[in-house]
Design an enzyme around this catalytic site. Structure first.
Site, PDB file in Angstrom:
ATOM      1  N   CYS A   1       0.946  -1.275  -0.126  1.00  0.00           N
ATOM      2  CA  CYS A   1       0.006  -0.049   0.036  1.00  0.00           C
ATOM      3  C   CYS A   1       1.046   1.198   0.019  1.00  0.00           C
ATOM      4  O   CYS A   1       1.486   1.579   1.072  1.00  0.00           O
ATOM      5  CB  CYS A   1      -0.899  -0.093   1.087  1.00  0.00           C
ATOM      6  SG  CYS A   1      -1.729   1.476   1.474  1.00  0.00           S
TER       7      CYS A   1
ATOM      8  N   CYS B   1      -5.001   5.757  -4.498  1.00  0.00           N
ATOM      9  CA  CYS B   1      -4.181   4.137  -4.060  1.00  0.00           C
ATOM     10  C   CYS B   1      -2.889   4.450  -4.478  1.00  0.00           C
ATOM     11  O   CYS B   1      -2.649   4.601  -5.621  1.00  0.00           O
ATOM     12  CB  CYS B   1      -5.406   3.118  -4.841  1.00  0.00           C
ATOM     13  SG  CYS B   1      -4.257   1.462  -4.727  1.00  0.00           S
TER      14      CYS B   1
END
Length: 326
Positions: A77, A228
């Site tokens: 992430c 993201c």
């Protein structure tokens, strides 16, 4: 069970950071998943896209594990890594260090502010793979770079890559962005389907001008998110592959949550991406969690980082004005 919580975000992609370095608690795999499902629920006093568990590492300065709001674990992430980078750098009094992630140890470092008074960190996004087996994507080919997937769309050209979590990226115009196409397509490839058995992050990318793109992502395990980090990195790389942008140069990447900056590097056919952006603190608090039922918890008064929130709002306004003018 009392758990210290730091609410933070990277480009509006928000997380609950739990420090297992400074505190004595640790969690089983099931407990991590259950905590994510419970604490990240938007209908509670907390709510987030996921939990960042920061713990000791045998091979780096610290280890990051990311659990999505649905309890699934993400292999990487980028936005979360920037938040962890800031937290660990400040905890250890360093400006540059290694963070262990699921697949690989990654370099992170403090960077010049992306926008005035915005704590900014550069994190490495790698490894990058175009092998469909690494996503996985079930097609009779080894790679998919700017090609059609007829069962998904007769018009769009897709690129599939793992960075290391799976991404499906396509360049679109304003009409496609404003339609329901991305939602429908994303639900198809993240439900029961023959293409992506493990699901995939889906990004629609709109070129704005040279060196500037807009990215909207449907994130596996989350849904539409403000941003993201790995998707923005993957999208920047794809624009270089198709000749829209240049490697080794800044690419300004705008998103619903603000903006980041990416630089694509290539060395003998191997790629890595620098992801540069904010690591903003929202508040800190303590969650009092029922050890026998994680769905039952209360939260102390929140101590907000009001100045950071106000300054990030200025970055968001700047980003939105730029998008609207393009």
């Amino acid at each position: 069970m009392d758990i210290e919580i730091l609410k933070c975000h990277g480009s509006g992609n928000d997380f609950l950071l739990i420090d297992e370095i400074s505190n004595s608690y640790s969690f089983s795999e099931q407990e991590r998943a259950e905590l994510a499902i419970s604490l990240c629920n938007r209908n509670t006093e907390l709510g987030a896209d996921g939990i960042l568990f920061v713990s000791k590492s045998e091979s780096a300065v610290a280890k990051m594990r990311v659990f999505n709001a649905d309890g699934s674990e993400a292999s990487m992430c980028g936005n979360g890594l920037r938040c962890v980078a800031r937290y660990v750098c400040e905890l250890k009094g360093q400006d540059k260090l290694l963070i262990e992630t699921m697949k690989v140890n990654l370099q992170v470092e403090k960077e010049e502010d992306l926008f005035p008074e915005i704590p900014t960190y550069k994190v490495e996004i790698s490894p990058v793979s175009f092998k469909l087996t690494d996503l996985p994507l079930t097609l009779p080919a080894e790679t998919l770079i700017n090609e059609k997937i007829p069962t998904l769309s007769e018009e769009l050209l897709f690129t599939a890559l793992a960075v290391p979590n799976p991404h499906l990226v396509t360049l679109v115009g304003a009409d496609d962005l404003e339609s329901d196409l991305q939602l429908q397509l994303s639900k198809d490839v993240n439900g029961t389907n023959s293409l992506f058995p493990d699901g995939v992050n889906v990004s629609f990318v709109k070129p704005l001008e040279e060196g500037h793109i807009y990215v909207r992502t449907f994130e596996r395990g989350v849904g539409f998110t403000n941003a993201c980090g790995t998707a923005m990195s993957a999208s920047a790389l794809v624009t270089c592959l198709v000749g829209l942008n240049k490697k080794e140069e800044f690419i300004e990447v705008y998103n619903p949550g603000g903006k980041v900056r990416c630089v694509v590097h290539e060395n003998e056919g191997e790629y890595k991406i620098d992801l540069i952006g904010n690591g903003t603190y929202v508040y800190k608090t303590i969650a009092h969690v029922d050890a026998n039922n994680f769905a039952q918890f209360t939260v102390d008064d929140k101590c907000f980082y009001a100045d950071e929130d106000k300054q990030y709002a200025k970055l968001q306004q700047h980003a939105q004005e730029f998008i609207q003018n393009h």
